[in-house]
Design a protein around this motif. Structure first.
Motif, PDB file in Angstrom:
ATOM      1  N   ILE A 167       0.851  -1.183   0.000  1.00 11.16           N
ATOM      2  CA  ILE A 167       0.000   0.000   0.000  1.00 11.16           C
ATOM      3  C   ILE A 167       0.895   1.245   0.000  1.00 11.16           C
ATOM      4  CG2 ILE A 167      -1.729   1.291   1.308  1.00 11.16           C
ATOM      5  CD1 ILE A 167      -2.789  -1.264  -0.032  1.00 11.16           C
ATOM      6  N   ALA A 168       0.541   2.237  -0.812  1.00  6.90           N
ATOM      7  CA  ALA A 168       1.416   3.400  -1.016  1.00  6.90           C
ATOM      8  C   ALA A 168       1.771   4.083   0.294  1.00  6.90           C
ATOM      9  CB  ALA A 168       0.750   4.390  -1.976  1.00  6.90           C
ATOM     10  N   TYR A 169       0.777   4.342   1.164  1.00  7.55           N
ATOM     11  CA  TYR A 169       1.112   5.083   2.375  1.00  7.55           C
ATOM     12  C   TYR A 169       1.909   4.254   3.373  1.00  7.55           C
ATOM     13  CZ  TYR A 169      -3.196   3.201   4.657  1.00  7.55           C
ATOM     14  OH  TYR A 169      -4.181   2.407   5.190  1.00  7.55           O
ATOM     15  N   LYS A 170       1.837   2.912   3.284  1.00  5.43           N
ATOM     16  CA  LYS A 170       2.707   2.074   4.116  1.00  5.43           C
ATOM     17  C   LYS A 170       4.149   2.212   3.652  1.00  5.43           C
ATOM     18  CE  LYS A 170       3.877  -1.063   7.155  1.00  5.43           C
ATOM     19  NZ  LYS A 170       3.107  -2.315   7.321  1.00  5.43           N
ATOM     20  N   LYS A 171       4.354   2.313   2.336  1.00  7.49           N
ATOM     21  CA  LYS A 171       5.710   2.514   1.817  1.00  7.49           C
ATOM     22  C   LYS A 171       6.253   3.877   2.238  1.00  7.49           C
ATOM     23  CE  LYS A 171       5.366  -0.559  -2.178  1.00  7.49           C
ATOM     24  NZ  LYS A 171       5.564  -0.700  -3.637  1.00  7.49           N
ATOM     25  N   TRP A 172       5.391   4.894   2.203  1.00  8.65           N
ATOM     26  CA  TRP A 172       5.837   6.217   2.652  1.00  8.65           C
ATOM     27  C   TRP A 172       6.184   6.198   4.137  1.00  8.65           C
ATOM     28  CZ3 TRP A 172       0.954   8.553  -0.036  1.00  8.65           C
ATOM     29  CH2 TRP A 172       1.175   8.614  -1.414  1.00  8.65           C
ATOM     30  N   HIS A 173       5.402   5.470   4.917  1.00 12.67           N
ATOM     31  CA  HIS A 173       5.672   5.347   6.346  1.00 12.67           C
ATOM     32  C   HIS A 173       7.010   4.660   6.572  1.00 12.67           C
ATOM     33  CE1 HIS A 173       5.405   3.179  10.260  1.00 12.67           C
ATOM     34  NE2 HIS A 173       4.871   4.312  10.680  1.00 12.67           N
ATOM     35  N   SER A 174       7.247   3.590   5.845  1.00 13.67           N
ATOM     36  CA  SER A 174       8.503   2.853   6.005  1.00 13.67           C
ATOM     37  C   SER A 174       9.710   3.682   5.579  1.00 13.67           C
ATOM     38  CB  SER A 174       8.455   1.556   5.184  1.00 13.67           C
ATOM     39  OG  SER A 174       7.400   0.716   5.623  1.00 13.67           O
ATOM     40  N   ALA A 175       9.511   4.517   4.567  1.00 11.53           N
ATOM     41  CA  ALA A 175      10.608   5.343   4.053  1.00 11.53           C
ATOM     42  C   ALA A 175      10.781   6.633   4.843  1.00 11.53           C
ATOM     43  CB  ALA A 175      10.362   5.670   2.583  1.00 11.53           C
ATOM     44  N   GLY A 176       9.799   6.978   5.683  1.00 17.77           N
ATOM     45  CA  GLY A 176       9.894   8.201   6.462  1.00 17.77           C
ATOM     46  C   GLY A 176       9.779   9.460   5.624  1.00 17.77           C
ATOM     47  N   THR A 177       9.032   9.400   4.542  1.00 21.70           N
ATOM     48  CA  THR A 177       8.917  10.547   3.640  1.00 21.70           C
ATOM     49  C   THR A 177       7.720  11.432   4.006  1.00 21.70           C
ATOM     50  OG1 THR A 177       7.772   9.069   2.098  1.00 21.70           O
ATOM     51  CG2 THR A 177      10.102   9.465   1.703  1.00 21.70           C
ATOM     52  N   SER A 178       7.612  12.590   3.336  1.00 17.94           N
ATOM     53  CA  SER A 178       6.713  13.656   3.772  1.00 17.94           C
ATOM     54  C   SER A 178       5.291  13.537   3.229  1.00 17.94           C
ATOM     55  CB  SER A 178       7.288  15.013   3.353  1.00 17.94           C
ATOM     56  OG  SER A 178       7.375  15.100   1.933  1.00 17.94           O
TER      57      SER A 178
END
Length: 460
Positions: A236-247
């Motif tokens: 899921i896109a926002y899980k990837k953003w969470h894992s990457a620590g992005t904005s």
């Protein structure tokens, strides 16, 4: 001899021609009342062409998956005319469906919304009289139910709405970055339990059979807590953003939110709206009052929220010009400012079709008295339909924040009826809405008699 040389020269010419890869084929787009776009992409190194086929009513649309997304499917043959006649595109698609399911992986970069215009006629009313059905109702209606059990439950619920003389239901389809429909972008909501079917087509059919308009209710920015995030699928896109620590997402008071300051996050939100309006016969979309939760508004934040709202509005109307887009903000205009929600601007027009302020206050509320609140909303709602949100959940309850009117909901059994009567006197009255279904039809035992009395007064 000359004939032999000529043949030999022709063979050399043919062999020297450059081979045209699938990705070099032109994309043919024809515009009629429905826009159909066909794109075929060669995935680097694998030479596997991935195709996702979405069917809107009376239309077959084929869209290539983004280069970073892999979809496992069986062989699909797409034949596209390269020289179409004017104003038409011929698409022939032969698909061998997979034996059971097709798994789609989300991309790290949120996809731009793909909008498939639809052709059905929506069902909406000049006077919108709505009832909110939240994810909490799904505990008893949907969770762990078979399709047959769910159908029976939702039929009964919609019969109850009709019995009130109401004509619209707001169905919560996304509460915490989840989905109560078949989504390629968001994970399934936890109120499914063991239910393994798509409930939205059933709800739409049942509602339309009873003359009820269906508006999908979305919380656009609100996601989940840290503990809930652990259970979100990795693709899921926002899980990837969470894992990457992005904005693209931010955290406030222990909960994650999609960040409207990020174009990728806005695209993700809008893509989620597009997949609902493009794939289901909903009559409208409504978003809730969760915007920036940090109580630190700035001009930049307000502009970004305004941009998000306009993008959703455009997406809904591009997918179906007849569908409505509404917003349900805080009932006291001042309470919207800390959320960077510029409700005065939205009510001028161009941002939404209707506004449903949550005026969950009694007549005797000392801070936000009902008559003053509806008058203030009427004054600013110059470019939108005004629908007054009311609070049956307060029936029979001590209202501790309403001094001096703390006992008003305890001592009266006709508040809702009187509030509706007052709302109808507004020059731009467009309807009323009740929060929420269970407060009316599954009330707590200690308030049930008073709720029933309120309902009888509503029907008069």
């Amino acid at each position: 001899m000359r004939k032999i040389l000529a043949v030999f020269a022709a063979l050399i010419l043919i062999c020297s021609c450059t081979r045209i890869e699938p990705s070099a084929l032109p994309t043919t787009t024809a515009t009629t009342t429905v826009t159909t776009t066909v794109t075929t992409t060669t995935i680097p190194e694998t030479t596997t062409v991935t195709t996702t086929t979405t069917t809107a009513p009376e239309t077959t649309t084929t869209t290539a998956a983004p280069e970073t997304t892999t979809v496992e499917t069986t062989t699909t043959t797409v034949t596209t005319t390269t020289t179409p006649p004017p104003e038409t595109t011929t698409v022939t698609t032969t698909t061998t469906p997979p034996p059971e399911t097709t798994t789609t992986a989300a991309t790290t970069t949120a996809p731009a919304p793909v909008i498939f215009p639809t052709s059905y006629n929506t069902l909406n009313y000049a006077e919108q009289k709505g009832v909110w059905i939240s994810y909490l109702e799904y505990d008893s209606i949907l969770k762990n139910k078979t399709k047959e059990q769910f159908t029976k439950n939702i039929d009964r619920a919609f019969d109850n709405v009709v019995s009130l003389g109401f004509n619209t239901v707001y169905l919560q389809l996304r509460a915490f970055g989840d989905a109560y429909y078949s989504s390629a972008l968001f994970p399934a909501g936890d109120r499914f339990g063991s239910a393994d079917f798509d409930p939205l087509p059933i709800m739409i059919q049942s509602a339309h059979d009873r003359g009820l308009s269906v508006h999908g209710w979305i919380n656009p920015m609100r996601l989940c807590t840290d503990s809930q995030m652990k259970n979100i699928p990795a693709d899921i896109a926002y899980k990837k953003w969470h894992s990457a620590g992005t904005s693209q997402i931010f955290k406030h008071d222990g909960r994650w939110y999609l960040n409207p300051d990020s174009d990728e996050a806005v695209n993700f939100i809008v893509a989620g709206i597009a997949e609902i309006v493009s794939n289901y016969r909903v009559d409208g979309i409504q978003i809730d009052d969760y915007f920036y939760p940090d109580n630190a508004p700035t001009a930049a934040k307000i502009a970004r929220v305004n941009n998000l709202v306009k993008s959703i509005n455009s997406t809904v109307h591009t997918a179906n010009p007849d569908a409505l887009f509404g917003i349900s903000p805080q009932g006291n205009i001042e309470n919207n400012r800390p959320l960077s929600a510029d409700v005065e601007e939205w009510c001028k027009g161009g941002y939404c079709d209707y506004i449903v302020p949550q005026i969950y206050f009694g007549f005797d509320n000392g801070y936000s008295p009902y008559l003053r609140m509806i008058s203030e909303w009427s004054e600013i709602s110059t470019g939108v339909k005004l629908i007054i949100g009311l609070a049956p959940y307060k029936i029979g309850v001590y209202d501790s924040f309403a001094k001096p009117g703390v006992n008003e909901w305890l001592e009266s059994s006709d508040i809702l009826a009187r509030q509706i009567k007052a709302a109808k006197l507004l020059s731009n009255y467009g309807g009323v809405a009740l929060f929420r279904y269970d407060s009316l039809f599954n009330p707590a035992a200690d308030v049930a008699a008073q709720v029933n009395a309120e309902i009888e007064n509503l029907k008069k």
